[in-house]
Design a protein around this motif. Structure first.
Motif, PDB file in Angstrom:
ATOM      1  N   LEU A   1     -13.250   3.514   7.268  1.00  0.00           N
ATOM      2  CA  LEU A   1     -11.772   4.211   7.382  1.00  0.00           C
ATOM      3  C   LEU A   1     -11.607   4.699   5.817  1.00  0.00           C
ATOM      4  CD1 LEU A   1      -9.445   4.875   8.970  1.00  0.00           C
ATOM      5  CD2 LEU A   1      -8.231   2.749   8.221  1.00  0.00           C
ATOM      6  N   GLY A   2     -11.669   3.852   4.910  1.00  0.00           N
ATOM      7  CA  GLY A   2     -11.510   4.450   3.514  1.00  0.00           C
ATOM      8  C   GLY A   2     -12.399   5.318   2.983  1.00  0.00           C
ATOM      9  N   PHE A   3     -13.683   5.586   3.514  1.00  0.00           N
ATOM     10  CA  PHE A   3     -14.591   6.746   3.191  1.00  0.00           C
ATOM     11  C   PHE A   3     -14.403   7.917   3.988  1.00  0.00           C
ATOM     12  CE2 PHE A   3     -17.926   3.343   1.932  1.00  0.00           C
ATOM     13  CZ  PHE A   3     -17.966   3.477   0.599  1.00  0.00           C
ATOM     14  N   SER A   4     -13.738   7.658   5.214  1.00  0.00           N
ATOM     15  CA  SER A   4     -13.347   8.745   6.005  1.00  0.00           C
ATOM     16  C   SER A   4     -12.067   9.398   5.404  1.00  0.00           C
ATOM     17  CB  SER A   4     -13.219   8.398   7.514  1.00  0.00           C
ATOM     18  OG  SER A   4     -14.128   7.837   8.032  1.00  0.00           O
ATOM     19  N   ALA A   5     -11.058   8.515   4.753  1.00  0.00           N
ATOM     20  CA  ALA A   5      -9.940   9.266   4.224  1.00  0.00           C
ATOM     21  C   ALA A   5     -10.289  10.083   2.848  1.00  0.00           C
ATOM     22  CB  ALA A   5      -9.228   8.052   3.844  1.00  0.00           C
ATOM     23  N   ASN A   6     -11.437   9.580   2.316  1.00  0.00           N
ATOM     24  CA  ASN A   6     -11.667  10.115   1.019  1.00  0.00           C
ATOM     25  C   ASN A   6     -12.269  11.573   1.510  1.00  0.00           C
ATOM     26  OD1 ASN A   6     -11.512   8.324  -1.014  1.00  0.00           O
ATOM     27  ND2 ASN A   6     -13.146   7.372  -0.723  1.00  0.00           N
TER      28      ASN A   6
ATOM     29  N   VAL B   1       0.762  -0.952  -0.002  1.00  0.00           N
ATOM     30  CA  VAL B   1      -0.114   0.037   0.164  1.00  0.00           C
ATOM     31  C   VAL B   1       0.905   1.093  -0.128  1.00  0.00           C
ATOM     32  CG1 VAL B   1      -1.905  -0.961   0.949  1.00  0.00           C
ATOM     33  CG2 VAL B   1      -0.180  -0.019   2.698  1.00  0.00           C
ATOM     34  N   ILE B   2       2.031   1.314   0.605  1.00  0.00           N
ATOM     35  CA  ILE B   2       2.970   2.302   0.483  1.00  0.00           C
ATOM     36  C   ILE B   2       3.391   2.626  -0.814  1.00  0.00           C
ATOM     37  CG2 ILE B   2       5.296   3.188   1.261  1.00  0.00           C
ATOM     38  CD1 ILE B   2       4.642   1.790   4.016  1.00  0.00           C
ATOM     39  N   GLY B   3       3.622   1.248  -1.435  1.00  0.00           N
ATOM     40  CA  GLY B   3       4.178   1.577  -2.892  1.00  0.00           C
ATOM     41  C   GLY B   3       2.962   1.865  -3.931  1.00  0.00           C
ATOM     42  N   SER B   4       1.779   1.601  -3.642  1.00  0.00           N
ATOM     43  CA  SER B   4       0.779   2.134  -4.432  1.00  0.00           C
ATOM     44  C   SER B   4       0.436   3.741  -4.247  1.00  0.00           C
ATOM     45  CB  SER B   4      -0.812   1.317  -4.053  1.00  0.00           C
ATOM     46  OG  SER B   4      -1.283   1.781  -2.632  1.00  0.00           O
ATOM     47  N   ALA B   5       0.918   4.209  -3.077  1.00  0.00           N
ATOM     48  CA  ALA B   5       0.949   5.466  -2.842  1.00  0.00           C
ATOM     49  C   ALA B   5       1.972   6.271  -3.454  1.00  0.00           C
ATOM     50  CB  ALA B   5       0.857   5.807  -1.275  1.00  0.00           C
ATOM     51  N   CYS B   6       2.971   5.731  -3.843  1.00  0.00           N
ATOM     52  CA  CYS B   6       4.154   6.216  -4.493  1.00  0.00           C
ATOM     53  C   CYS B   6       4.239   5.814  -5.863  1.00  0.00           C
ATOM     54  CB  CYS B   6       5.421   5.820  -3.845  1.00  0.00           C
ATOM     55  SG  CYS B   6       5.589   6.136  -2.097  1.00  0.00           S
TER      56      CYS B   6
ATOM     57  N   THR C   1      -7.057  18.381  -0.626  1.00  0.00           N
ATOM     58  CA  THR C   1      -5.817  18.193  -0.603  1.00  0.00           C
ATOM     59  C   THR C   1      -5.229  18.235  -1.888  1.00  0.00           C
ATOM     60  OG1 THR C   1      -5.862  15.845  -0.420  1.00  0.00           O
ATOM     61  CG2 THR C   1      -5.642  16.940   1.672  1.00  0.00           C
ATOM     62  N   GLY C   2      -5.979  18.437  -2.995  1.00  0.00           N
ATOM     63  CA  GLY C   2      -5.397  18.628  -4.369  1.00  0.00           C
ATOM     64  C   GLY C   2      -5.084  17.128  -4.926  1.00  0.00           C
ATOM     65  N   ALA C   3      -3.849  17.010  -5.970  1.00  0.00           N
ATOM     66  CA  ALA C   3      -3.348  16.242  -6.550  1.00  0.00           C
ATOM     67  C   ALA C   3      -3.125  14.843  -5.827  1.00  0.00           C
ATOM     68  CB  ALA C   3      -2.433  16.396  -7.365  1.00  0.00           C
ATOM     69  N   ILE C   4      -2.612  15.177  -4.534  1.00  0.00           N
ATOM     70  CA  ILE C   4      -2.146  13.704  -3.767  1.00  0.00           C
ATOM     71  C   ILE C   4      -3.124  13.295  -3.086  1.00  0.00           C
ATOM     72  CG2 ILE C   4       0.220  14.988  -3.533  1.00  0.00           C
ATOM     73  CD1 ILE C   4      -0.554  15.633  -0.593  1.00  0.00           C
ATOM     74  N   SER C   5      -4.377  13.543  -3.250  1.00  0.00           N
ATOM     75  CA  SER C   5      -5.686  13.046  -2.308  1.00  0.00           C
ATOM     76  C   SER C   5      -5.714  11.575  -2.565  1.00  0.00           C
ATOM     77  CB  SER C   5      -6.981  13.702  -2.434  1.00  0.00           C
ATOM     78  OG  SER C   5      -7.256  13.721  -3.816  1.00  0.00           O
ATOM     79  N   TRP C   6      -5.473  11.065  -3.718  1.00  0.00           N
ATOM     80  CA  TRP C   6      -5.830   9.752  -3.814  1.00  0.00           C
ATOM     81  C   TRP C   6      -4.470   8.785  -3.230  1.00  0.00           C
ATOM     82  CZ3 TRP C   6      -2.225   6.622  -6.742  1.00  0.00           C
ATOM     83  CH2 TRP C   6      -1.359   7.385  -7.603  1.00  0.00           C
ATOM     84  N   ARG C   7      -3.129   9.456  -3.249  1.00  0.00           N
ATOM     85  CA  ARG C   7      -2.223   8.954  -2.909  1.00  0.00           C
ATOM     86  C   ARG C   7      -2.212   8.761  -1.313  1.00  0.00           C
ATOM     87  NH1 ARG C   7       2.106   8.698  -6.477  1.00  0.00           N
ATOM     88  NH2 ARG C   7       1.824   9.999  -8.383  1.00  0.00           N
ATOM     89  N   LEU C   8      -3.027   9.600  -0.498  1.00  0.00           N
ATOM     90  CA  LEU C   8      -3.248   9.656   0.881  1.00  0.00           C
ATOM     91  C   LEU C   8      -4.108   8.737   1.036  1.00  0.00           C
ATOM     92  CD1 LEU C   8      -2.829  13.486   1.560  1.00  0.00           C
ATOM     93  CD2 LEU C   8      -1.177  11.891   2.023  1.00  0.00           C
ATOM     94  N   GLN C   9      -5.134   8.565   0.188  1.00  0.00           N
ATOM     95  CA  GLN C   9      -6.392   7.692   0.492  1.00  0.00           C
ATOM     96  C   GLN C   9      -5.657   6.186   0.517  1.00  0.00           C
ATOM     97  OE1 GLN C   9      -8.251   5.557  -1.702  1.00  0.00           O
ATOM     98  NE2 GLN C   9      -9.445   4.982  -0.041  1.00  0.00           N
ATOM     99  N   LEU C  10      -4.965   5.937  -0.573  1.00  0.00           N
ATOM    100  CA  LEU C  10      -4.551   4.469  -0.859  1.00  0.00           C
ATOM    101  C   LEU C  10      -3.273   4.285   0.094  1.00  0.00           C
ATOM    102  CD1 LEU C  10      -4.452   4.293  -4.623  1.00  0.00           C
ATOM    103  CD2 LEU C  10      -6.035   3.133  -3.079  1.00  0.00           C
TER     104      LEU C  10
END
Length: 623
Positions: free
Chosen positions: A252-257, A192-197, A263-272
């Motif tokens: 937790l996933g919906f809360s992260a959304n 999941v760290i890899g998916s965020a990067c 947060t702009g362009a990095i929002s999906w990275r933070l969520q994943l």
């Protein structure tokens, strides 16, 4: 070692005494038998003494003998003169205070179940396609992009179904339950760290495939680990912690959304990337938990199994009782299973009658979880609410509400799953899920400019989740973890979880196309119909398992499928019609299963201590 094992089995065969053993492949009488039934007292004590010496537990001979006497007649422990008062008190607490269990048991189940939050919080995200140039709208190839998005979103489920679930059997064989959970947690943590990067959609696809390997292996092992450690009286409640934390992961996933919405362009990275959090305590703490005593017994390590049971039970007497009872049942189980390797164990899921019935039942409940439609709502709730007229933020807010309802209503099952039972929860909740989905679909006919349009759709979707969470939510993983014999438990659970996640992947890929073809009303109506079909399958093919030890379930699944189906159609169905439609309070339902204690209780009071009776179906349990 082989000679010792053979001598133990030969000795145990002489213990069968006055009673003919139940056929564990064709239990046509539906009789549930205690494996220690009919053994004279002196013979039982002698066999326990030999067993203790064979497994290097000679220093515990007296304790094991007392435990065997209790296991032989659980309801009559008050008459076992060798017991100390504190031991009697602990045995009374099993009925009067069944939640009074060691902290190590609760810590083990909760810690490992927290890892399930990764399952829920890795769901599809709507913003990464734009970042990687594959938007499903306003593009030259929207159809191709839609398939790319669907495949990437479903990648964890594809990898789980095709790879991760099938690795659980060899991983458990060599590494044990804890080792398998540890390795799978490493996969879930790093992927999941890899998916965020990741910098492209193929990279994201690969990282999510790696996540799926960990998910499948973990989902096939943690429920088994919990089921093997828990006493039968609260096994359902403890194993369902897996589903409760899965629901928490979705929440937790919906809360992260919502949290990263601005947060702009990095929002999906933070969520994943946020999905790594539940994996951390699992990696750090799993080896502080006791290993499964049944896995130790499977490996012939009885001394280690006894140590684990001492941590998981309130007194050494209960640990000794459970150790010998499990051993006695596994001797009988070995008669129909024999020796096998990974390939033959998989084939035997469909060839050995007792195992085949468990395979059918677990397949049914796992398939039903996908047929009910919960994952299409979880995966595409934001899309559904946008189509209902909500803007992006309010669609996320409504999705968050769905996640909250799903999590909150999972809690009642902690108490209901071991009282009402697995089967009854399913039979009650599936009709409710069918009509709530149908109602949500019909609400799309309300004029879109009406305030009731979005409100009523959200209301029925939330109501659908409220019925799902205490029923089809916790039951499939709990049920599948307990129905297979010890010899086939890993490969059987792998099959069940692979079934569930494979169809989850299919739903994730195909639902956008289904939505375009049928519309929201048609899609919801389609899944409402599937709920009805699933209800019929559960009614016919899923036996009840509550309040029985894992070993006693051998007798439940020895009942032929045609016998079970015939009973449901000719006995249960007419009873329901008379009792609940015609309101005939005098209607009686003849039980399918016959517990030996019913015929033994009368004779046990006349017999001397040389004979014993069988565990009654009164909630008094042995493991």
């Amino acid at each position: 070692m082989a000679e010792k094992s053979q001598s133990k089995e030969d000795g145990f065969q002489t213990e069968r005494g006055r009673r003919q053993s139940v056929n564990l492949n064709n239990n046509v009488t539906a009789r549930i038998e205690n494996p220690l039934a009919g053994i004279p007292r002196h013979t039982l004590l002698h066999n326990v003494e030999e067993f203790a010496r064979d497994v290097n537990l000679s220093e515990h001979i007296s304790l094991l003998q007392r435990g065997a006497l209790v296991a032989q007649h659980p309801a009559g422990f008050e008459h076992v003169t060798e017991l100390e008062e504190k031991e009697r008190e602990a045995l009374r607490d099993e009925v009067l205070h069944k939640w009074r269990q060691p902290k190590a048991l609760y810590a083990t189940v909760i810690l490992c179940s927290i890892g399930a939050a990764v399952q829920g919080s890795n769901g599809a995200n709507l913003s990464w396609p734009d970042a990687f140039g594959v938007p499903d709208e306003d593009s030259t190839d929207p159809a191709i992009n839609s398939w790319i998005v669907g495949i990437v979103n479903s990648a964890p489920y594809i990898a789980s179904a095709l790879i991760g679930c099938w690795l659980s059997d060899p991983a458990n064989y060599y590494l044990g339950r804890r080792g398998t959970i540890f390795i799978s947690a490493i996969f879930c943590l790093l992927s999941v760290i890899g998916s965020a990067c990741s910098q492209s959609w193929p990279q994201l696809f690969v990282t999510r495939l790696l996540l799926g390997i960990g998910m499948g292996c973990k989902a096939s092992t943690v429920p088994i680990y919990s089921a093997e450690n828990a006493p039968a009286s609260i096994r359902g409640a403890l194993v369902m912690c897996w589903q409760m934390w899965t629901a928490f992961g979705i929440f937790l996933g919906f809360s992260a959304n919502l949290a990263v919405y601005n947060t702009g362009a990095i929002s999906w990275r933070l969520q994943l990337g946020s999905a790594f959090i539940p994996a951390v305590p699992l990696v750090l703490g799993v080896y502080f938990c006791p290993e499964s005593p049944r896995w130790y017994i499977k490996k012939g390590r009885y001394a280690d199994a006894f140590k684990s049971l001492c941590r998981l039970r309130n007194t050494p007497l209960q640990a000794a009782r459970d150790l010998y009872y499990i051993h006695a049942q596994l001797i009988e189980e070995a008669e129909i299973i024999g020796q096998s390797n990974y390939v033959t164990r998989f084939i035997e899921l469909f060839t050995i009658p007792r195992v085949r019935r468990a395979t059918l039942a677990s397949w049914t409940v796992m398939l039903a979880q996908q047929m009910c439609g919960i994952n299409i709502v979880a995966f595409y709730s934001s899309t559904i609410f946008v189509l209902s007229g909500a803007d992006a933020f309010h669609a996320l807010l409504a999705s968050w509400g769905f996640g909250a309802v799903n999590f909150v209503f999972a809690w009642p099952a902690i108490w209901t799953i071991d009282t009402f039972g697995r089967r009854n929860l399913l039979l009650f909740t599936f009709p409710q899920m069918a009509w709530t989905l149908l109602a949500a679909g019909f609400c799309y006919f309300i004029p879109s400019d009406s305030t009731a349009h979005l409100g009523m759709i959200a209301f029925f979707v939330f109501l659908f989740a409220a019925f799902y969470s205490p029923g089809e939510g916790p039951v499939p993983f709990t049920y599948s973890a307990e129905v297979f014999p010890l010899s086939h438990r890993e490969v059987g659970m792998g099959w069940a979880v692979a079934t569930c996640l494979f169809y989850a992947a299919i739903l994730s890929i195909t639902f956008p196309a289904l939505l375009k073809a049928f519309g929201v009303t048609g899609a919801f109506g389609f899944y409402a119909g599937l709920n009805v079909i699933a209800l019929v399958m559960i009614f016919l093919f899923v036996p009840e398992t509550k309040q029985r030890t894992l070993e006693e379930l051998d007798y439940v699944f020895a009942v032929p499928t045609r016998t079970h189906v015939h009973y449901q159609i000719t006995k249960t169905l007419p009873y329901w019609f008379k009792r609940y439609l015609c309101f005939q309070r005098s209607a009686k339902l003849e039980p399918l299963y016959h517990f030996d204690n019913e015929e033994d209780e009368a004779s046990s009071s006349r017999n001397s201590e040389n004979e014993k009776s069988v565990q009654p179906d009164t909630g008094v349990v042995t493991t």
